[in-house]
Design a protein around this motif. Structure first.
Motif, mmCIF file in Angstrom:
data_model
loop_
_atom_site.group_PDB
_atom_site.id
_atom_site.type_symbol
_atom_site.label_atom_id
_atom_site.label_comp_id
_atom_site.label_asym_id
_atom_site.label_seq_id
_atom_site.Cartn_x
_atom_site.Cartn_y
_atom_site.Cartn_z
ATOM 1 N N GLY A 266 0.791 -1.215 0.000
ATOM 2 C CA GLY A 266 0.000 0.000 0.000
ATOM 3 C C GLY A 266 0.823 1.265 0.000
ATOM 4 N N ARG A 267 2.063 1.197 0.487
ATOM 5 C CA ARG A 267 2.878 2.409 0.532
ATOM 6 C C ARG A 267 3.914 2.470 -0.578
ATOM 7 N NH1 ARG A 267 5.295 -0.705 4.784
ATOM 8 N NH2 ARG A 267 7.565 -0.691 4.853
ATOM 9 N N GLU A 268 3.867 1.525 -1.511
ATOM 10 C CA GLU A 268 4.895 1.466 -2.546
ATOM 11 C C GLU A 268 4.499 2.126 -3.862
ATOM 12 O OE1 GLU A 268 6.597 -2.873 -1.033
ATOM 13 O OE2 GLU A 268 5.572 -2.702 -2.948
ATOM 14 N N HIS A 269 3.205 2.353 -4.081
ATOM 15 C CA HIS A 269 2.791 2.668 -5.447
ATOM 16 C C HIS A 269 1.973 3.941 -5.597
ATOM 17 C CE1 HIS A 269 4.692 -0.934 -6.774
ATOM 18 N NE2 HIS A 269 3.968 -1.670 -5.947
ATOM 19 N N GLY A 270 2.101 4.871 -4.635
ATOM 20 C CA GLY A 270 1.657 6.217 -4.939
ATOM 21 C C GLY A 270 0.513 6.805 -4.163
ATOM 22 N N GLN A 271 -0.055 6.112 -3.164
ATOM 23 C CA GLN A 271 -1.120 6.757 -2.402
ATOM 24 C C GLN A 271 -0.581 7.493 -1.176
ATOM 25 O OE1 GLN A 271 -4.059 4.319 -0.435
ATOM 26 N NE2 GLN A 271 -2.670 2.608 -0.161
ATOM 27 N N LYS A 272 0.746 7.516 -1.030
ATOM 28 C CA LYS A 272 1.383 8.280 0.025
ATOM 29 C C LYS A 272 1.721 9.670 -0.511
ATOM 30 C CE LYS A 272 4.811 7.329 3.628
ATOM 31 N NZ LYS A 272 6.250 7.512 3.432
ATOM 32 N N ALA A 273 1.678 10.679 0.368
ATOM 33 C CA ALA A 273 1.751 12.081 -0.052
ATOM 34 C C ALA A 273 2.997 12.422 -0.849
ATOM 35 C CB ALA A 273 1.669 12.990 1.182
ATOM 36 N N ASP A 274 4.086 11.696 -0.622
ATOM 37 C CA ASP A 274 5.363 12.077 -1.223
ATOM 38 C C ASP A 274 5.910 11.033 -2.184
ATOM 39 O OD1 ASP A 274 5.807 10.174 0.719
ATOM 40 O OD2 ASP A 274 7.549 11.163 1.605
ATOM 41 N N GLN A 275 5.075 10.095 -2.625
ATOM 42 C CA GLN A 275 5.610 8.987 -3.413
ATOM 43 C C GLN A 275 4.885 8.783 -4.722
ATOM 44 O OE1 GLN A 275 5.646 5.542 -0.890
ATOM 45 N NE2 GLN A 275 7.567 6.105 0.072
ATOM 46 N N LEU A 276 5.647 8.254 -5.674
ATOM 47 C CA LEU A 276 5.138 7.772 -6.942
ATOM 48 C C LEU A 276 5.318 6.255 -6.998
ATOM 49 C CD1 LEU A 276 6.576 10.518 -9.328
ATOM 50 C CD2 LEU A 276 4.150 10.100 -8.843
ATOM 51 N N LYS A 281 10.368 8.824 -5.286
ATOM 52 C CA LYS A 281 10.069 10.077 -4.608
ATOM 53 C C LYS A 281 9.389 11.055 -5.568
ATOM 54 C CE LYS A 281 11.513 9.566 -0.364
ATOM 55 N NZ LYS A 281 10.532 9.684 0.749
ATOM 56 N N LEU A 282 8.336 11.678 -5.097
ATOM 57 C CA LEU A 282 7.557 12.584 -5.927
ATOM 58 C C LEU A 282 8.330 13.836 -6.316
ATOM 59 C CD1 LEU A 282 4.818 13.145 -7.238
ATOM 60 C CD2 LEU A 282 4.003 13.965 -5.033
ATOM 61 N N ASP A 283 9.312 14.222 -5.506
ATOM 62 C CA ASP A 283 10.081 15.426 -5.831
ATOM 63 C C ASP A 283 11.370 15.126 -6.594
ATOM 64 O OD1 ASP A 283 11.458 14.205 -3.772
ATOM 65 O OD2 ASP A 283 11.348 15.902 -2.395
ATOM 66 N N ASP A 284 11.530 13.888 -7.066
ATOM 67 C CA ASP A 284 12.688 13.506 -7.865
ATOM 68 C C ASP A 284 12.358 13.740 -9.343
ATOM 69 O OD1 ASP A 284 14.757 12.318 -9.242
ATOM 70 O OD2 ASP A 284 14.459 10.311 -8.411
ATOM 71 N N PRO A 285 13.060 14.655 -10.030
ATOM 72 C CA PRO A 285 12.728 14.959 -11.429
ATOM 73 C C PRO A 285 12.759 13.737 -12.344
ATOM 74 C CG PRO A 285 14.198 16.629 -10.532
ATOM 75 C CD PRO A 285 14.127 15.531 -9.511
ATOM 76 N N ALA A 286 13.729 12.854 -12.145
ATOM 77 C CA ALA A 286 13.811 11.656 -12.991
ATOM 78 C C ALA A 286 12.617 10.741 -12.759
ATOM 79 C CB ALA A 286 15.117 10.910 -12.716
ATOM 80 N N ALA A 287 12.208 10.594 -11.506
ATOM 81 C CA ALA A 287 11.044 9.770 -11.192
ATOM 82 C C ALA A 287 9.785 10.362 -11.816
ATOM 83 C CB ALA A 287 10.889 9.652 -9.674
ATOM 84 N N PRO A 299 5.323 15.924 -17.161
ATOM 85 C CA PRO A 299 5.826 15.853 -15.784
ATOM 86 C C PRO A 299 5.502 17.098 -14.970
ATOM 87 C CG PRO A 299 7.507 15.113 -17.324
ATOM 88 C CD PRO A 299 6.387 15.667 -18.145
ATOM 89 N N GLY A 300 5.484 18.254 -15.626
ATOM 90 C CA GLY A 300 5.179 19.487 -14.916
ATOM 91 C C GLY A 300 3.745 19.571 -14.424
ATOM 92 N N SER A 301 2.868 18.734 -14.965
ATOM 93 C CA SER A 301 1.473 18.756 -14.530
ATOM 94 C C SER A 301 1.258 17.996 -13.222
ATOM 95 C CB SER A 301 0.573 18.155 -15.610
ATOM 96 O OG SER A 301 0.773 16.747 -15.720
ATOM 97 N N LEU A 302 2.227 17.166 -12.842
ATOM 98 C CA LEU A 302 2.072 16.397 -11.610
ATOM 99 C C LEU A 302 2.288 17.313 -10.407
ATOM 100 C CD1 LEU A 302 4.063 13.148 -12.515
ATOM 101 C CD2 LEU A 302 1.594 13.535 -12.629
ATOM 102 N N PRO A 303 1.384 17.307 -9.446
ATOM 103 C CA PRO A 303 1.583 18.143 -8.254
ATOM 104 C C PRO A 303 2.745 17.637 -7.418
ATOM 105 C CG PRO A 303 -0.308 16.708 -7.965
ATOM 106 C CD PRO A 303 0.136 16.539 -9.392
ATOM 107 N N GLY A 304 3.215 18.482 -6.522
ATOM 108 C CA GLY A 304 4.295 18.094 -5.626
ATOM 109 C C GLY A 304 3.779 17.340 -4.416
ATOM 110 N N PRO A 305 4.649 17.079 -3.444
ATOM 111 C CA PRO A 305 4.232 16.379 -2.233
ATOM 112 C C PRO A 305 3.179 17.169 -1.464
ATOM 113 C CG PRO A 305 6.626 16.373 -2.437
ATOM 114 C CD PRO A 305 6.109 17.311 -3.472
ATOM 115 N N GLY A 306 2.246 16.447 -0.861
ATOM 116 C CA GLY A 306 1.189 17.075 -0.086
ATOM 117 C C GLY A 306 1.347 16.834 1.399
#
Length: 644
Positions: A266-276, A281-287, A299-306
Motif C-alpha cells: 500500500g505504501r509502494e505505489h503512490g497513495q502516500k503524499a510524497d511517493q510515486l 520520490k515525488l520530488d525527484d525529477p527523474a522519477a 511531468p510538470g502537470s504532476l503536483p508536488g508532495p502534499g
C-alpha cells in the motif's frame, strides 16, 4: 436516500469538479487505506494526481509503518518490512521483538517465534504489558511507554562496554560509527534504568542473549514506531544490529512487522503524499519524468508532495473542502479522533468507498458500496516483500462494484476517458511499467507468473531478452517455456552483498534519547498506551459486525495495575474515565498485574464514549509524520454511580 450508481457517481463527480473549479485542485483531498490491493492503491494515486490534479493525498498506512520505513531508508537506502523471508526467523539464534504482540495482532505469525524457541533460539519481548506474546518469551523487558529509544541506546552502550562489537563488519560495511558510539556511551546502564524502569541485570541479560548466538534479529512494530521520535527510536535499534554485525548477513537483520492487509504494498505505489509508483520520490525529477511518460502526461502537470495523513485530516473543512475516502475509518483510527470527527463533518462534501457503512461512512454525503477482498482479484505484498496474487473467490452481491470501477467512472466524468481500466490485471501491467527501475521494481512480475509461483519477492526487474524468436524477453513466457535464466528470480534476501546506499554501506543513526512529546505531570500523572485485541481488527468497522467476535470482545476496557486501581478506588468491571488534554473516554476497568503501575492501556477498536483515540496525542515525528499513539499523559478516575 438510495440512489443508483449513475446518479451517485454523477453527484460525486459534479461536487468534486465544482469544488476544484471554485477553490483549486488542492481543495480536493484523497484518503486511502493499507488494505487496498496494489492495483487500487496505484490507481488511487494516479487518479488524485492526473484527474484531480491535487497534491492532497495520503493514507492510513502513515499510522502504521512510516517510522520504520524512514529509519530503514536512512540506514539501508531502501525500506522493505522484512529484508528476509519469515521462514528465516526460526533459524536465527535470538529475536528481540520490540512493541509487538503477534499472539493477538498476527496470530498466524506466532508459529515462527514458537519454532525459534523449539530450535534452541531465544525470544526477547519489549513491551510495557505482559502480553500473550511476552508470556512466551525467554526474557520480557517492560519499559515505560515512550522510552524504547533509551532502552536501545542502553543495550548498545553495554555492547561497546563488554567488547561485543563486530569491528571488522563496522569497518567494512558501515559509516557513522564514531558518532553513534559516542552517543551510546552517554547512556550508561544505571541512567537507562532510571529512564525506562528496566533493571541493569535485565539489560545485561538481554545483551548476552542477543550477542552470543552466531545470528540474531531485531523486529519492531507499532510500539516504538508510533511515537513523535519513532524514526530515531527505530534507528537506534538498527544501530544495535549494525554494531554487532547483525544486518545484511544470513539469518540476521532488522525488520518491521506490519499491521494491515497490504501495509507493505500500500505504501509502494503512490497513495502516500510524497511517493510515486515503485517507491519513487515525488520530488525527484527523474522519477516524475518516468512515471509521467507511463501515464502520458507532462511531468510538470504532476503536483508536488502534499500533507501527511494527520495533517491532511486536520485541514478538512478549511483548505480542503471535499474528500474522497477509500477503505479507511479515521473517525475511530485517527489520533485526537473527536477533533478529526469535527473536521470531517465540516467538509462541504464527503464521498466514501467501503465494504461496510463504517463510522466515517455514516457521516458521508455519498457512500459507494464496493467489493471486499474475496470478491475481486488483485495483488498484495506481504511484510517480507513477497507479491501475491489473490484470486476472486466469490462474486460480489448485486449492486456492488469494485473500487477500480469507481475510479474509472469518476475519471471519465471528470474528462479523463482513458488510463483507468477496471480489469486489475491491466492495471497491474501498467504498474509494472511505472515501477520499472524504481526501488520497488515489479516489472519482472506478472499475473501468469504469480499464478504459477508462491509469490515473488521484489525487487524483481524485467530481464533483458536472452534469446530470439516468438515470446523473447517476456518473463512469464520464458518461465513457462523452461528458460529460467531469462527470468529474474526475485530477491528474498536483501543487502547480503551491499546495502542500497550510494556507497553500499549502512549508515548509523547516532541518535540521542529525548522524552515523549507529553510527559506526565501533577494533573496527568499516568501514561496511556493503546493497541489491539485478537477478536477485533483495526477500527473494528468489519469485525464489530460479527456476533462471535463481539461475544469474545464486546467493547473497550481500561487495563490498570492493582496498585493504581486501589489508589483511585476502581473495581473490576466497573467504569472508569481516562482523561487527557484532548478529551475523555469511559470504559470498564480490567485490573491486572500484567501492566506497569504507571501505565494504562486501552484497545482502539470502538467508537463512542470508549473511543481510545479521543485521548491520543497527534504530535508528529519530524521525519515520518507519524502521530504519537503509544504515549500520552492521562489521569484515571473511578466513575461514581449517580444517587437514586
Amino acid at each position: 436516500m438510495t440512489a443508483g450508481w449513475a446518479q451517485a457517481l454523477d453527484l460525486v463527480a459534479e461536487r468534486l469538479g465544482r469544488t476544484r473549479e471554485r477553490y483549486g485542485p488542492d481543495a480536493l483531498g484523497v484518503f486511502g487505506g493499507g488494505g487496498l490491493t496494489n492495483e487500487k492503491a496505484y490507481a488511487l494515486g494516479k487518479f488524485a494526481r492526473v484527474v484531480l490534479g491535487t497534491s492532497q493525498i495520503d493514507y492510513n498506512g502513515r499510522f502504521c509503518m512510516s517510522s520504520a520505513a524512514a529509519a530503514g531508508t536512512r540506514a539501508f537506502g531502501l525500506d522493505r518490512g522484512l529484508p528476509f523471508p519469515l521462514e528465516d526467523i526460526p533459524k536465527t539464534g535470538c529475536v528481540i521483538l520490540v512493541g509487538s504482540n503477534p499472539a493477538e495482532t498476527m496470530p498466524p505469525s506466532l508459529r515462527f517465534f514458537r519454532e525459534l524457541r523449539e530450535n534452541g533460539g531465544t525470544l526477547i519481548v519489549v513491551d510495557p504489558r505482559r502480553t500473550r506474546t511476552a508470556e512466551q518469551a525467554d526474557l520480557h523487558l517492560a519499559p515505560r511507554p515512550g522510552t524504547d529509544l533509551a532502552l536501545a541506546l542502553g543495550l548498545l552502550h553495554l555492547v561497546v562496554a563488554e567488547g561485543r562489537t563486530d569491528e571488522a563488519y563496522i569497518r567494512e560495511r558501515t559509516t557513522g560509527w564514531a558518532e553513534a558510539r559516542a552517543v551510546a556511551m552517554a547512556h550508561w546502564p544505571e541512567h537507562v534504568e532510571r529512564i525506562t524502569g528496566v533493571s541493569v541485570p535485565q539489560l545485561r541479560q538481554a545483551v548476552r542473549l542477543f550477542c552470543e548466538p552466531a545470528a540474531a534479529m531485531v523486529l519492531t512494530a507499532r510500539g516504538p514506531e508510533q511515537q513523535s521520535k519513532g524514526t530515531d527510536t527505530v534507528g537506534a535499534w538498527i544501530d544495535l544490529c549494525l554494531a554487532t554485525g547483525r544486518a545484511g548477513r544470513p539469518l540476521s537483520g532488522y525488520g518491521c512487522l506490519t499491521g494491515q492487509g497490504n501495509g507493505q504494498g500500500g505504501r509502494e505505489h503512490g497513495q502516500k503524499a510524497d511517493q510515486l509508483p515503485g517507491y519513487r520520490k515525488l520530488d525527484d525529477p527523474a522519477a516524475r519524468r518516468h512515471v509521467a511518460e507511463v501515464w502520458g502526461v507532462d511531468p510538470g502537470s504532476l503536483p508536488g508532495p502534499g500533507r501527511s495523513a494527520y495533517e491532511l485530516l486536520d485541514a478538512l473543512g478549511t483548505d480542503i473542502r471535499a474528500l474522497l475516502l477509500m477503505g479507511s475509518n479515521p473517525v475511530v483510527s485517527a489520533p485526537r479522533a473527536a477533533h478529526i470527527e469535527k473536521r470531517i463533518t465540516s467538509l462541504d462534501f464527503l464521498a466514501v468507498c467501503d465494504v461496510v457503512r463504517s463510522d466515517t461512512a455514516e457521516l458521508a454525503d455519498v457512500v459507494l458500496p464496493v467489493a471486499q477482498w474475496a470478491e475481486e482479484t488483485g495483488t498484495t505484498t506481504s511484510l517480507e516483500g513477497r507479491v501475491l496474487l489473490r484470486r476472486q473467490a466469490v462474486g460480489p452481491p448485486p449492486g456492488v462494484r469494485s473500487d477500480l470501477y469507481v475510479l474509472h467512472e469518476l475519471a471519465a466524468r471528470l474528462g479523463v476517458e482513458k488510463g483507468f481500466p477496471t480489469d486489475p490485471e491491466e492495471v497491474f501491467t501498467e504498474l509494472r511499467r511505472a515501477s520499472a527501475g524504481g526501488p520497488a521494481d515489479y516489472s519482472g512480475i506478472s499475473y501468469r507468473r504469480l499464478a504459477a509461483e508462491n509469490g515473488v519477492f521484489w525487487p524483481c526487474p524485467e530481464p533483458k531478452p536472452t534469446r530470439t524468436g516468438p515470446g523473447a524477453g517476456r518473463p512469464d513466457s520464458a518461465s513457462a517455456k523452461g528458460f529460467p535464466d531469462a527470468v529474474h528470480p526475485g530477491t528474498p534476501r536483501l543487502f547480503l552483498d551491499r546495502f542500497a546506499t550510494e556507497d553500499g554501506r549502512a549508515r548509523f543513526a547516532g541518535v540521542a534519547y529525548r522524552p515523549t512529546a507529553e510527559e506526565p505531570d501533577v494533573e496527568y500523572p499516568l501514561l496511556l498506551t493503546t493497541g489491539r485485541v485478537v477478536a477485533q481488527y483495526q477500527s473494528g468497522a468489519q469485525t464489530r459486525r460479527v456476533a462471535e467476535l463481539n461475544a469474545a470482545a464486546p467493547g473497550p476496557f481500561v487495563e490498570l495495575h492493582p496498585r493504581l486501581a486501589a489508589r483511585i478506588g476502581a473495581v473490576e468491571g466497573d467504569p472508569v474515565t481516562v482523561i487527557s488534554r484532548r478529551g475523555r473516554a469511559t470504559a470498564p476497568a480490567r485490573i491486572t498485574s500484567a501492566i506497569r503501575p504507571d501505565t494504562v492501556f486501552m484497545p482502539f477498536h470502538w467508537p463512542g464514549e470508549g473511543r481510545a483515540n479521543t485521548l491520543t496525542n497527534p504530535a508528529l515525528d519530524p521525519t515520518s509524520r507519524m502521530p504519537e499513539f503509544k504515549s500520552c499523559a492521562v489521569r484515571v478516575e473511578a466513575v461514581v454511580p449517580a444517587s437514586p
